[in-house]
Motif scaffolding. Structure first.
Motif, mmCIF file in Angstrom:
data_model
loop_
_atom_site.group_PDB
_atom_site.id
_atom_site.type_symbol
_atom_site.label_atom_id
_atom_site.label_comp_id
_atom_site.label_asym_id
_atom_site.label_seq_id
_atom_site.Cartn_x
_atom_site.Cartn_y
_atom_site.Cartn_z
ATOM 1 N N ILE A 57 95.740 -16.782 -27.234
ATOM 2 C CA ILE A 57 95.339 -15.992 -28.810
ATOM 3 C C ILE A 57 93.916 -15.291 -28.531
ATOM 4 C CG2 ILE A 57 94.768 -16.798 -31.051
ATOM 5 C CD1 ILE A 57 96.393 -19.288 -30.694
ATOM 6 N N THR A 58 93.643 -13.940 -29.199
ATOM 7 C CA THR A 58 92.547 -13.750 -28.991
ATOM 8 C C THR A 58 91.963 -13.458 -30.338
ATOM 9 O OG1 THR A 58 93.097 -12.220 -26.941
ATOM 10 C CG2 THR A 58 91.229 -11.428 -28.284
ATOM 11 N N LEU A 59 90.577 -13.809 -30.589
ATOM 12 C CA LEU A 59 89.800 -13.825 -31.866
ATOM 13 C C LEU A 59 88.451 -13.520 -32.014
ATOM 14 C CD1 LEU A 59 91.051 -17.484 -33.001
ATOM 15 C CD2 LEU A 59 92.010 -15.387 -33.794
ATOM 16 N N GLU A 60 87.970 -13.091 -32.886
ATOM 17 C CA GLU A 60 86.752 -12.825 -33.033
ATOM 18 C C GLU A 60 85.704 -13.787 -32.999
ATOM 19 O OE1 GLU A 60 84.263 -9.908 -33.967
ATOM 20 O OE2 GLU A 60 85.951 -9.153 -32.704
ATOM 21 N N PRO A 61 84.636 -13.848 -32.379
ATOM 22 C CA PRO A 61 83.748 -15.020 -32.285
ATOM 23 C C PRO A 61 83.242 -15.655 -33.810
ATOM 24 C CG PRO A 61 83.077 -13.344 -30.796
ATOM 25 C CD PRO A 61 83.967 -12.757 -31.705
ATOM 26 N N SER A 62 83.455 -14.908 -34.616
ATOM 27 C CA SER A 62 83.021 -15.316 -36.036
ATOM 28 C C SER A 62 84.279 -15.772 -36.833
ATOM 29 C CB SER A 62 82.300 -14.066 -36.968
ATOM 30 O OG SER A 62 83.328 -13.044 -37.302
ATOM 31 N N ILE A 65 87.750 -20.516 -37.935
ATOM 32 C CA ILE A 65 88.278 -21.567 -37.002
ATOM 33 C C ILE A 65 87.282 -22.316 -36.305
ATOM 34 C CG2 ILE A 65 89.337 -20.258 -35.535
ATOM 35 C CD1 ILE A 65 90.633 -23.753 -36.316
ATOM 36 N N PHE A 66 86.390 -21.483 -35.836
ATOM 37 C CA PHE A 66 85.341 -21.778 -34.635
ATOM 38 C C PHE A 66 84.107 -22.467 -35.465
ATOM 39 C CE2 PHE A 66 87.185 -18.100 -32.154
ATOM 40 C CZ PHE A 66 87.786 -18.965 -31.257
ATOM 41 N N HIS A 67 84.143 -22.165 -36.785
ATOM 42 C CA HIS A 67 82.986 -22.534 -37.692
ATOM 43 C C HIS A 67 83.224 -23.679 -38.735
ATOM 44 C CE1 HIS A 67 80.934 -19.281 -35.514
ATOM 45 N NE2 HIS A 67 81.890 -18.667 -35.488
ATOM 46 N N GLY A 150 83.813 -14.158 -40.410
ATOM 47 C CA GLY A 150 82.189 -14.071 -41.412
ATOM 48 C C GLY A 150 81.751 -15.428 -41.347
ATOM 49 N N PHE A 151 80.435 -15.448 -41.290
ATOM 50 C CA PHE A 151 79.648 -16.887 -41.209
ATOM 51 C C PHE A 151 79.423 -17.289 -42.727
ATOM 52 C CE2 PHE A 151 77.515 -15.318 -37.038
ATOM 53 C CZ PHE A 151 78.470 -15.830 -36.367
ATOM 54 N N GLY B 29 76.163 -12.475 -42.808
ATOM 55 C CA GLY B 29 77.047 -12.912 -41.662
ATOM 56 C C GLY B 29 78.241 -12.154 -41.454
ATOM 57 N N PHE B 32 77.587 -8.415 -36.878
ATOM 58 C CA PHE B 32 77.189 -9.008 -35.447
ATOM 59 C C PHE B 32 76.523 -7.882 -34.465
ATOM 60 C CE2 PHE B 32 81.022 -10.352 -37.650
ATOM 61 C CZ PHE B 32 80.431 -11.801 -37.754
ATOM 62 N N TYR B 54 79.271 -8.326 -27.118
ATOM 63 C CA TYR B 54 79.950 -9.236 -28.309
ATOM 64 C C TYR B 54 81.148 -8.884 -28.160
ATOM 65 C CZ TYR B 54 81.193 -10.707 -32.745
ATOM 66 O OH TYR B 54 81.770 -11.616 -33.826
ATOM 67 N N ILE B 57 87.238 -13.872 -28.039
ATOM 68 C CA ILE B 57 87.539 -14.849 -27.532
ATOM 69 C C ILE B 57 88.883 -15.093 -26.880
ATOM 70 C CG2 ILE B 57 87.113 -17.502 -27.262
ATOM 71 C CD1 ILE B 57 85.207 -17.159 -29.378
ATOM 72 N N THR B 58 89.218 -15.433 -26.023
ATOM 73 C CA THR B 58 90.806 -15.613 -25.431
ATOM 74 C C THR B 58 90.928 -16.915 -25.210
ATOM 75 O OG1 THR B 58 90.893 -13.366 -24.897
ATOM 76 C CG2 THR B 58 92.528 -14.863 -24.151
ATOM 77 N N LEU B 59 91.865 -17.481 -25.982
ATOM 78 C CA LEU B 59 92.144 -19.126 -25.633
ATOM 79 C C LEU B 59 93.529 -19.290 -25.770
ATOM 80 C CD1 LEU B 59 89.628 -20.330 -28.487
ATOM 81 C CD2 LEU B 59 89.333 -20.852 -26.022
ATOM 82 N N ILE B 65 90.460 -26.790 -30.253
ATOM 83 C CA ILE B 65 90.052 -26.243 -31.439
ATOM 84 C C ILE B 65 90.974 -25.988 -32.443
ATOM 85 C CG2 ILE B 65 89.773 -23.870 -30.481
ATOM 86 C CD1 ILE B 65 87.464 -25.398 -33.059
#
Lengths: 354, 354
Positions: A57-62, A65-67, A150-151, B29, B32, B54, B57-59, B65
């Protein structure tokens, strides 16, 4: 095949990994089949599910789910009978609970047909992956998470619903020894304990690791206010047998409404076993262990089905529970498994053909 | 430049997006910078951090997570003074709290130098992204999550630590109206409320949405047992001014140890403002609102700094808090911002040069 099933597109993997898998030595949830289901929520609506080769799966760092932990999941299994037919166990209950979890975590609910027909389409494609050896099964993991960016600490505007499949061996190997927790807690009144929300699991890891260091496999959670009421074991609901009565705690906003749990209650009633759904105090269990009236304790959940507890620890004392020749745990497990694998009549209507 | 900073590799972006950003109209936010820091935990150790363009992310779909909410984060800001120098505010406290959160969520702790030197290297590269307009700042988001695979509900074997930067406008726009929560809860005794764990935030979204529908911006959380003690506002700690005394609740395993919160306590002491750190009951606040002794309420947190509360709701009644000419909220905010932007003497030693 209904309308939704017809709309689901299938992109087949060019090669299969199935020959690389040792089906006689499967661990739990670490090998995955060739395909997965993906369904995106964008612009306020769920798109039609797609089946594609299993891939990252490829996702934006923001992505939220990551936050902010906006994620939920379900645990299910697929069973193959002697005739080669594939079955699910109470799948509509999993879908219903999935949406209960979704609502509490501010994730848009997934339509029943996307969940059920999507899963069935995927299972038909992957039917050769369903293990038929004793103790193994095809574990099904539907999950949903915030992919939107988004943060700002608020619900995302985009989500992903996915289903992955993992041919799996037993969740626990060997006897299960549990610790009744007196310091840490799993959930709050008015919290998210009844949801299969990701964060509920991560919060259990540290106290569980402390228990593991002391020689236990799992923690039995108690209420966060008094640590006097037995709640659940995180991956399992808990049953206690005192004399011949089977007792389990009531579900609440702190306790997951387990499908194996409610199946056991119904089976016990059908078999004429006295069953009580009421609060259980730690004192009561310890006293029963001391005076010999505590006959059994076991956990109940999809992954482990029924998991007999060999001993529990409390206040630095271990209480052993010797194996009974005709335990409720074994009776319940056999009855459920026989229904799941189409070996026995299903008077409850729980079995669902794929 | 110390040893760690020398080891950090920097792969520069080929082009910059900075010209596409409207720095006069930043939301919070959602934009970026050109680079981010990534540091992988594999085989039982943290690898050296890298700065790379920037990028997504690939997972693996089974990365923990997505399933078990094993994630934590921090919120920080970078400030640029009139001379063009860049400053951080108490960054070692963020690192310390990050590792406290990590421990509770069974995530390996990150070494101080990876966090601090990694961040400083990134900030030096991105210094042109730090907004200098009033009310805007460069928001810093360090975060860490389970990238390791598998459906077993246990800690992952691989993790990612990352830092992303977002030039941001105000977190709240306009007056903040809060609802004192009487049904839902944020955290349990013995739970994870003191950690900046992802799941703590997702659990607040649904009750907050219910409050937003009633016309409020945020929820003030109360204890899950009695709903009688004021805890925090999810993204902010809460301060109450009764007559001339500033009061805030004590930190606990349910309440985040906010850096803005503790800075305000120290500033109040320095300015001779009577300040009490003790439990605050809802009854006390409502009574004070009724008899006119409640002068102010405000939230304190990195994102919003100090956020004056214009009204609070409780038991279907709204209590207005008219703006004071010389409020503690404004005094505290000005004093903190002046230290952050190197406009005033920093007797506390909080400012840290990048």
């Amino acid at each position: 095949m209904n309308d939704t099933a017809q709309k689901i597109t299938v992109e087949k993997a060019q090669t299969s990994k199935i020959d690389q898998v040792d089906f006689d030595n499967l661990s739990f949830g670490s090998v995955f089949t060739d395909h997965m289901l993906v369904c995106d929520y964008k612009n306020g609506a769920w798109e039609t599910p797609k089946i594609i080769p299993y891939q990252p799966i490829t996702l934006e760092p923001s992505s939220k789910i990551f936050h902010y932990g906006q994620s939920i999941f379900e645990g299910m299994k697929a069973y193959k009978d002697a005739a080669g037919d594939t079955w699910l166990f109470r799948p509509f209950d999993n879908h219903k609970r999935f949406n209960i979890s979704a609502k509490r975590m501010s994730i848009p609910e997934i339509p029943e047909e996307y969940f059920i027909e999507g899963l069935k389409t995927l299972l038909r494609l992957e039917k050769d992956w369903i293990p038929q050896s004793e103790g193994s099964s095809l574990y099904i993991r539907p999950f949903m998470f915030a992919s939107g960016k988004g943060f700002h600490a608020s619900p995302a505007d985009e989500y992903k619903f996915m289903i992955c499949l993992a041919p799996s061996g037993a969740y626990f190997s060997g006897k299960v020894k549990v610790l009744i927790e007196q310091t840490y807690s799993r959930s709050a009144n008015g919290g998210v304990g009844y949801a299969k929300a990701g964060g509920n699991y991560a919060g259990q890891f540290y106290p569980t690791q402390l228990a593991v260091k002391k020689g236990y496999n799992q923690v039995i959670w108690t209420d966060d206010n008094t640590h006097e009421y037995i709640e659940e074991a995180g991956a399992m609901n808990i049953f206690v047998r005192i004399k011949d009565t089977l007792i389990t705690g009531p579900t609440s906003d702190r306790i997951l409404d387990g499908i194996t749990r409610k199946s056991i209650i119904e089976i016990a009633k059908d078999e004429g076993i006295p069953v009580e759904v009421r609060k259980i105090t730690v004192t009561e269990v310890v006293d029963a262990a001391k005076n010999g009236s505590l006959k059994e304790m076991f956990g109940a959940g999809t992954a482990a089905v029924v998991s007999p507890i060999a001993a529990f620890g409390y206040n630095d004392t271990d209480y052993d529970l010797p194996e009974l020749p005709n335990s409720y745990a074994r009776r319940m497990k056999e009855r459920i498994i026989d229904i799941q694998y189409n070996k026995a009549e299903d008077i409850f209507g729980w079995r669902h053909k794929v």
